[in-house]
Write an enzyme that holds these catalytic residues in place. Structure first.
Site, PDB file in Angstrom:
ATOM      1  CG  ASP A 138      55.519  -9.078  57.812  1.00 25.65           C
ATOM      2  OD1 ASP A 138      56.325  -9.670  58.656  1.00 25.65           O
ATOM      3  OD2 ASP A 138      54.862  -8.276  57.736  1.00 25.65           O
ATOM      4  CE  LYS A 176      56.440 -10.781  64.898  1.00 29.39           C
ATOM      5  NZ  LYS A 176      55.814  -9.974  63.977  1.00 29.39           N
ATOM      6  CG  ASN A 190      52.182 -18.275  60.140  1.00 33.95           C
ATOM      7  OD1 ASN A 190      52.741 -19.137  60.704  1.00 33.95           O
ATOM      8  ND2 ASN A 190      51.339 -18.664  60.362  1.00 33.95           N
ATOM      9  N   GLY A 220      57.888 -14.768  59.386  1.00 31.18           N
ATOM     10  CA  GLY A 220      59.425 -14.466  58.795  1.00 31.18           C
ATOM     11  C   GLY A 220      59.914 -13.092  59.749  1.00 31.18           C
ATOM     12  CG  HIS A 221      60.310 -13.622  63.139  1.00 28.84           C
ATOM     13  ND1 HIS A 221      59.799 -14.219  64.397  1.00 28.84           N
ATOM     14  CD2 HIS A 221      58.744 -13.166  62.662  1.00 28.84           C
ATOM     15  CE1 HIS A 221      58.371 -14.073  64.873  1.00 28.84           C
ATOM     16  NE2 HIS A 221      57.858 -13.197  63.397  1.00 28.84           N
ATOM     17  CD  GLN A 249      51.782 -15.692  62.907  1.00 28.35           C
ATOM     18  OE1 GLN A 249      51.408 -16.018  63.574  1.00 28.35           O
ATOM     19  NE2 GLN A 249      53.095 -16.008  61.881  1.00 28.35           N
ATOM     20  CB  THR A 262      56.753 -15.873  55.224  1.00 29.06           C
ATOM     21  OG1 THR A 262      57.444 -16.135  56.583  1.00 29.06           O
ATOM     22  CG2 THR A 262      56.796 -16.989  54.709  1.00 29.06           C
ATOM     23  N   GLY A 284      57.628 -12.788  49.489  1.00 27.45           N
ATOM     24  CA  GLY A 284      58.229 -11.884  49.121  1.00 27.45           C
ATOM     25  C   GLY A 284      57.154 -11.363  48.674  1.00 27.45           C
ATOM     26  CE  LYS A 324      60.607  -1.138  58.549  1.00 27.11           C
ATOM     27  NZ  LYS A 324      60.385  -2.551  57.445  1.00 27.11           N
ATOM     28  CB  SER A 358      63.728   0.270  65.751  1.00 28.31           C
ATOM     29  OG  SER A 358      64.495  -0.392  64.693  1.00 28.31           O
TER      30      SER A 358
HETATM   31  P1  GDP Z   1      58.766  -9.354  62.011  1.00 28.05           P
HETATM   32  O1  GDP Z   1      58.520 -10.303  61.977  1.00 28.05           O
HETATM   33  O2  GDP Z   1      58.003  -8.459  63.165  1.00 28.05           O
HETATM   34  O3  GDP Z   1      60.425  -9.825  63.062  1.00 28.05           O
HETATM   35  O4  GDP Z   1      59.521  -8.501  61.570  1.00 28.05           O
HETATM   36  P2  GDP Z   1      59.909  -8.587  59.537  1.00 28.05           P
HETATM   37  O5  GDP Z   1      61.396  -9.159  59.999  1.00 28.05           O
HETATM   38  O6  GDP Z   1      59.211  -9.431  58.837  1.00 28.05           O
HETATM   39  O7  GDP Z   1      60.557  -6.799  59.232  1.00 28.05           O
HETATM   40  C1  GDP Z   1      60.695  -5.999  59.572  1.00 28.05           C
HETATM   41  C2  GDP Z   1      61.618  -5.627  58.675  1.00 28.05           C
HETATM   42  O8  GDP Z   1      61.917  -4.544  59.296  1.00 28.05           O
HETATM   43  C3  GDP Z   1      62.659  -6.209  58.342  1.00 28.05           C
HETATM   44  O9  GDP Z   1      63.853  -6.230  56.827  1.00 28.05           O
HETATM   45  C4  GDP Z   1      63.513  -5.651  59.084  1.00 28.05           C
HETATM   46  O10 GDP Z   1      65.070  -5.773  59.493  1.00 28.05           O
HETATM   47  C5  GDP Z   1      63.786  -4.659  58.983  1.00 28.05           C
HETATM   48  N1  GDP Z   1      64.029  -3.221  60.606  1.00 28.05           N
HETATM   49  C6  GDP Z   1      63.306  -3.609  62.154  1.00 28.05           C
HETATM   50  N2  GDP Z   1      63.514  -2.357  62.456  1.00 28.05           N
HETATM   51  C7  GDP Z   1      63.847  -1.559  61.789  1.00 28.05           C
HETATM   52  C8  GDP Z   1      63.533  -0.553  61.954  1.00 28.05           C
HETATM   53  O11 GDP Z   1      63.950   0.368  63.197  1.00 28.05           O
HETATM   54  N3  GDP Z   1      64.228   0.710  61.205  1.00 28.05           N
HETATM   55  C9  GDP Z   1      64.521  -0.188  59.649  1.00 28.05           C
HETATM   56  N4  GDP Z   1      64.874   0.682  58.514  1.00 28.05           N
HETATM   57  N5  GDP Z   1      64.249  -1.355  58.764  1.00 28.05           N
HETATM   58  C10 GDP Z   1      63.628  -1.862  60.172  1.00 28.05           C
HETATM   59  P1  IMO Z   2      55.452 -12.256  61.327  1.00 28.13           P
HETATM   60  O1  IMO Z   2      55.607 -13.156  62.246  1.00 28.13           O
HETATM   61  C1  IMO Z   2      52.560 -10.605  58.541  1.00 28.13           C
HETATM   62  C2  IMO Z   2      49.229 -12.682  57.033  1.00 28.13           C
HETATM   63  C3  IMO Z   2      48.615 -13.719  56.087  1.00 28.13           C
HETATM   64  C4  IMO Z   2      47.688 -13.816  55.663  1.00 28.13           C
HETATM   65  C5  IMO Z   2      47.077 -14.244  56.967  1.00 28.13           C
HETATM   66  C6  IMO Z   2      46.328 -15.750  57.316  1.00 28.13           C
HETATM   67  O2  IMO Z   2      56.391 -12.329  60.459  1.00 28.13           O
HETATM   68  O3  IMO Z   2      54.849 -11.161  61.716  1.00 28.13           O
HETATM   69  P2  IMO Z   2      48.226 -18.069  57.066  1.00 28.13           P
HETATM   70  O4  IMO Z   2      49.324 -17.968  56.140  1.00 28.13           O
HETATM   71  O5  IMO Z   2      48.645 -17.358  58.569  1.00 28.13           O
HETATM   72  O6  IMO Z   2      46.507 -18.321  56.787  1.00 28.13           O
HETATM   73  O7  IMO Z   2      47.832 -16.174  56.486  1.00 28.13           O
HETATM   74  O8  IMO Z   2      48.189 -14.105  58.502  1.00 28.13           O
HETATM   75  N1  IMO Z   2      50.688 -13.427  57.845  1.00 28.13           N
HETATM   76  C7  IMO Z   2      51.607 -12.444  58.190  1.00 28.13           C
HETATM   77  N2  IMO Z   2      51.470 -10.885  57.601  1.00 28.13           N
HETATM   78  N3  IMO Z   2      53.391 -10.911  58.924  1.00 28.13           N
HETATM   79  C8  IMO Z   2      53.428 -12.831  59.773  1.00 28.13           C
HETATM   80  O9  IMO Z   2      54.278 -12.631  60.032  1.00 28.13           O
HETATM   81  C9  IMO Z   2      52.041 -13.368  59.105  1.00 28.13           C
HETATM   82  N4  IMO Z   2      52.146 -14.804  59.365  1.00 28.13           N
HETATM   83  C10 IMO Z   2      50.899 -14.787  58.673  1.00 28.13           C
HETATM   84  O10 IMO Z   2      49.561 -12.622  54.953  1.00 28.13           O
HETATM   85  O11 IMO Z   2      46.972 -12.658  55.494  1.00 28.13           O
HETATM   86 MG    MG Z   3      57.756 -10.911  59.322  1.00 26.01          MG
END
Ligand code: GDP
Ligand code: IMO
Ligand code: MG
Length: 431
Positions: free
Chosen positions: A13, A16, A38, A40-41, A225, A301, A303, A332, A415
């Protein structure tokens, strides 16, 4: 021709999805190489927000092809839902735009049932998985009993595999976990149907990627991840069941490591983690709650609220080493605005008082270490409109400078908000 890999340098998270969406402009193919739904982008484009679990984050761009590599585990129902959602938003995903490896493994209902049953049985020791069946699917792959995308197109192979698997899995589900059994015939009908719908999307992804490379096209690889969730290099057993390190581009997409030019490590300006496991810089106080609220740190993914803490450069430095990161993209940064002082963990200290610049394999030993912090002054100015480093307050630049120095790789992007345009690009790896 350039191949750029995006990896998460912490526990996932990091942002990416946003970076992949941004860099897609310079690539012809965007490739997922590990993980499953698993992940969530999140992508924010203007007023629109998209969350992708399986479809690569380049899908919103015209004239690009997205690939799901053999290293990914696919829940066909989730994939079809994602495609359907895009269709409803006026962006149909045809087989020329989305290619799926015939060798990718398929998440079956028994994988999810086992994932949930195991977590329930573990009680307080639960990993905190996403409950999507990821671990059991990779287990079957390693045990050589998995169902692959190609099997969905071969009815007799599919039937035999499902019958054998359901027989064994039902034993575990009913006898060991006291859960309900699953019905093989029902699963067969459903998965055969998925195969029929997805037939034209399935192909030989490495060969298709080779064609693009031979034509001199650029490829962007989207990791899921984070490196500290890697099954080999992460905080085992609190990890996922695949390899988010950059090296798995080769095994998970079929592109040789000699083709990779750049590895961009995404670093959140602080640290978050979802699920169980060690987290040395975690803040279980008002500052942690403040970061969660300000950064909207809730799982894309599941919540679930994300655990929050200070930036840990021992973690990122190790990722730079493990993934051969050539550039850092700090995300962030805007979330830290308003804090009087910021802390950065520079190193760990052992109970014996010694400095330790590594993450021990023993979780007991890691739990006994304490993070050593350096304090830096914060900033109050709104930085979300910054488009160059010169737009940032001096203290903010000092934080970035120290972060970069401690992590040991050059800064390539910053960012300052979720939007595509809210980015300071110092160096585009495709330029
Ligand atoms: P990922 O799994 O690595 O793609 O990241 P996620 O999408 O799960 O979580 C990143 C969250 O931060 C998302 O809600 C993005 O919209 C948000 N985000 C990404 N870059 C920035 C940033 O520079 N500032 C802020 N405030 N939010 C960001
Ligand atoms: P993105 O791509 C954050 C974590 C789960 C748990 C562990 C194992 O959005 O960065 P799993 O379901 O993979 O067997 O769970 O890994 N986990 C993540 N945490 N971002 C993710 O993906 C994750 N994918 C799995 O919360 O701790
Ligand atoms: Mg994510």
């Amino acid at each position: 021709m350039a191949c750029v890999v995006i990896v998460g340098s912490q526990w996932g998270d990091e942002g990416k999805g946003k970076v992949v969406d941004l860099l897609t402009e310079g690539a012809r193919g965007i490739v997922r190489f590990q993980g499953g739904n698993n992940a969530g982008h999140t992508l924010v484009v203007g007023e629109d927000k998209f969350i992708f679990h399986l479809i690569p984050s380049g899908i919103l761009h015209q004239g690009k092809a997205c690939y799901i590599g053999n290293g990914v585990v696919i829940d066909p129902q989730v994939l079809l839902q994602e495609m359907d959602k895009l269709d409803k938003r006026g962006m149909p995903v045809g087989p020329e735009k989305l290619r799926i490896s015939d060798r990718a493994h398929v998440i079956m209902p028994y994988h999810q049932a086992l994932d949930l049953a195991r977590e329930k049985a573990k009680g307080k020791q639960a990993i905190g998985t996403t409950g999507r069946g990821i671990g059991p699917c990779y287990e079957d792959k390693a045990a050589r009993v998995g169902v692959r995308m190609i099997d969905l197109l071969e009815p007799e192979v599919l039937r035999a595999k499902i019958e054998a698997n359901v027989k064994e899995k039902n034993f575990w589900l009913t006898e060991y976990f006291s859960e309900e059994p699953l019905d093989a015939a029902q699963i067969y009908d459903q998965y055969l149907e998925y195969g029929n719908i997805l037939r034209d999307y399935v192909g030989d992804v490495p060969a298709e990627l080779k064609e693009l490379l031979d034509d001199g096209e650029n490829l962007l690889f989207e990791g899921a991840q984070g490196i500290h969730l890697d099954i080999d290099h992460g905080t085992y057993p609190y990890v996922t069941s695949s390899n988010p390190v950059s090296g798995s581009v080769s095994s998970g997409a079929g592109v040789g490591i000699t083709k990779v030019n750049d590895v961009l490590g995404i670093v959140k300006a602080y640290t978050t983690r979802v699920g169980g496991g060690p987290f040395p810089t975690e803040l279980e106080d008002d500052t942690g709650a403040w970061l969660r609220d300000k950064g909207q740190e809730f799982g894309s993914t599941t919540g679930r609220p994300r655990r929050c803490g200070w930036l840990d450069t021992v973690v990122v430095r190790r990722s730079v080493m493990l993934a051969g990161i050539t550039g850092l993209c700090v995300t962030k940064l805007d979330v830290l605005t308003g804090l009087d002082t910021l802390k950065i963990c520079t190193i760990y200290q052992t109970p014996e008082g010694e400095e330790m610049d590594s993450i021990p394999a023993s979780l007991e030993r890691l739990g006994a270490c304490r993070p050593v912090y350096e304090e830096l002054p914060g900033w109050k100015e709104d930085i979300s409109g910054a488009r160059s480093l010169d737009d940032l307050p001096e203290t903010c630049r000092a934080y970035l400078d120290r972060l970069t120095e401690l992590c040991g790789a050059p800064l390539t992007m910053v960012s300052v908000g979720p939007g595509r345009e809210q980015t300071i690009v110092l160096e585009n790896p495709f330029d």
